[in-house]
Design an enzyme around this catalytic site. Structure first.
Site, PDB file in Angstrom:
ATOM      1  N   LEU A   1       0.893  -1.021   0.070  1.00 35.64           N
ATOM      2  CA  LEU A   1      -0.066   0.157   0.193  1.00 35.64           C
ATOM      3  C   LEU A   1       0.924   1.137  -0.017  1.00 35.64           C
ATOM      4  O   LEU A   1       2.022   1.330   0.733  1.00 35.64           O
ATOM      5  CB  LEU A   1      -0.906  -0.042   1.140  1.00 35.64           C
ATOM      6  CG  LEU A   1      -2.224  -1.194   1.194  1.00 35.64           C
ATOM      7  CD1 LEU A   1      -2.926  -0.837   2.502  1.00 35.64           C
ATOM      8  CD2 LEU A   1      -3.298  -0.746  -0.034  1.00 35.64           C
ATOM      9  N   ASP A   2       0.597   2.337  -0.827  1.00 32.39           N
ATOM     10  CA  ASP A   2       1.448   3.475  -0.876  1.00 32.39           C
ATOM     11  C   ASP A   2       1.345   4.020   0.585  1.00 32.39           C
ATOM     12  O   ASP A   2       0.737   3.766   1.574  1.00 32.39           O
ATOM     13  CB  ASP A   2       0.796   4.413  -1.654  1.00 32.39           C
ATOM     14  CG  ASP A   2       0.672   3.947  -3.372  1.00 32.39           C
ATOM     15  OD1 ASP A   2       1.548   3.021  -3.412  1.00 32.39           O
ATOM     16  OD2 ASP A   2       0.040   4.696  -3.827  1.00 32.39           O
ATOM     17  N   ARG A   3       2.414   4.835   0.927  1.00 34.50           N
ATOM     18  CA  ARG A   3       2.794   5.659   2.017  1.00 34.50           C
ATOM     19  C   ARG A   3       1.316   6.236   2.725  1.00 34.50           C
ATOM     20  O   ARG A   3       1.092   6.000   3.642  1.00 34.50           O
ATOM     21  CB  ARG A   3       3.826   6.408   1.999  1.00 34.50           C
ATOM     22  CG  ARG A   3       4.377   7.035   3.250  1.00 34.50           C
ATOM     23  CD  ARG A   3       5.379   7.856   3.331  1.00 34.50           C
ATOM     24  NE  ARG A   3       5.801   8.386   4.465  1.00 34.50           N
ATOM     25  CZ  ARG A   3       6.869   9.494   4.625  1.00 34.50           C
ATOM     26  NH1 ARG A   3       7.578   9.538   3.428  1.00 34.50           N
ATOM     27  NH2 ARG A   3       7.327   9.533   5.671  1.00 34.50           N
TER      28      ARG A   3
ATOM     29  N   THR B   1      -1.641   5.862   1.532  1.00 30.03           N
ATOM     30  CA  THR B   1      -3.033   5.022   1.269  1.00 30.03           C
ATOM     31  C   THR B   1      -3.141   4.378   2.714  1.00 30.03           C
ATOM     32  O   THR B   1      -2.262   3.499   3.276  1.00 30.03           O
ATOM     33  CB  THR B   1      -3.000   3.803   0.221  1.00 30.03           C
ATOM     34  OG1 THR B   1      -2.556   4.471  -0.842  1.00 30.03           O
ATOM     35  CG2 THR B   1      -4.104   2.916   0.143  1.00 30.03           C
TER      36      THR B   1
ATOM     37  N   HIS C   1      -0.656   1.588  -8.398  1.00 33.03           N
ATOM     38  CA  HIS C   1      -1.164   2.798  -8.232  1.00 33.03           C
ATOM     39  C   HIS C   1      -2.306   2.907  -8.938  1.00 33.03           C
ATOM     40  O   HIS C   1      -2.808   4.082  -9.385  1.00 33.03           O
ATOM     41  CB  HIS C   1      -0.126   3.871  -8.368  1.00 33.03           C
ATOM     42  CG  HIS C   1       1.173   3.788  -7.750  1.00 33.03           C
ATOM     43  ND1 HIS C   1       1.466   3.725  -6.348  1.00 33.03           N
ATOM     44  CD2 HIS C   1       2.643   3.548  -8.327  1.00 33.03           C
ATOM     45  CE1 HIS C   1       2.713   3.693  -6.071  1.00 33.03           C
ATOM     46  NE2 HIS C   1       3.405   3.633  -7.332  1.00 33.03           N
TER      47      HIS C   1
END
Length: 230
Positions: A90-92, A94, A175
């Site tokens: 998961l993105d930072r 998110t 993403h």
């Protein structure tokens, strides 16, 4: 004992033996009855662990960070003796559900694009989602790396501003949810994964974790069985 990449290095270096014979071929198959030795120590299969984390914003999905930023491993520290790893990323910025496990076979199935594992995201945009853009997303759009179509998109009923939507998707492209909306001129203010492979964050507060129930593990194992059959 170590990560997959580290294990490859140990095997290539001739540091691992199976039933008394040194093996150097990557991907060598072993049975539970085989004796695997590294450094004079006989290795035993670990108990499989499945930890579900509700990831907060500002935490990165990695097992180690050279810049000493906060990682998800800090949030699950002490959960178990076994060495567990995040399944996917998961993105930072998110939020939401992240599975961590030492079950490599399951992790491989859940992250492989061909197995089409479903995910549900709660998205908050910087402006109302226009109906024409809603229709575009619903019917599929073209991105720089090819076409993408969501499984389902709905406005959040409780939000009168029409800035919040739910997006169900099975694509594992990087993403992908952010890129869908950014391609249409929107900025994502919040991205929260609220469902992953049938797992939900019900009664799981932000920044907290829990072990999966036997029923949830069985559900994931059915996904694994279908993936292996394919």
């Amino acid at each position: 004992m170590c990560s997959r990449r580290e294990a490859d290095d140990l095997i290539l270096a001739g540091a691992v033996s199976v039933n008394g014979e040194v093996v150097t071929e990557l991907g060598t198959k072993v049975q539970t009855t085989d004796k695997v030795v590294y450094g004079g120590q006989t290795l035993n299969r670990e108990k499989l662990r499945y930890v579900l984390l509700n990831k907060p914003k500002g935490v990165i999905t990695t097992s180690d960070d050279p810049y000493e930023r906060h990682t998800v491993m800090e949030l699950v520290e002490g959960a178990c003796e076994e060495r567990i790893y995040p399944v996917g990323r998961l993105d930072r910025n998110t939020l939401g559900l992240l599975l961590l496990t030492n079950d490599g076979d399951l992790a491989k199935v859940l992250t492989h694009p061909s197995h089409e594992v479903e995910k549900l995201y709660h998205v908050r945009l910087n402006k109302p989602l226009a109906e024409e853009d809603f229709e575009k997303i619903q019917h599929g759009i073209e991105l720089e790396d090819g076409p993408i179509k969501v499984d389902r998109i709905d406005y959040v009923v409780e939000d009168p501003t029409m800035c919040e939507v739910g997006v169900q998707i099975h694509s594992g492209r990087n993403h992908i949810v952010r890129r869908i909306f950014e391609s249409l001129g929107y900025e994502i203010m919040m991205l929260d994964r609220v469902m992953l492979a049938g797992l939900t964050k019900k009664k799981l507060e932000r920044g907290h974790w829990r072990f999966l129930s036997d029923l949830e593990v069985s559900m994931l194992k059915r996904i694994e069985s279908r993936g292996n059959a394919e």
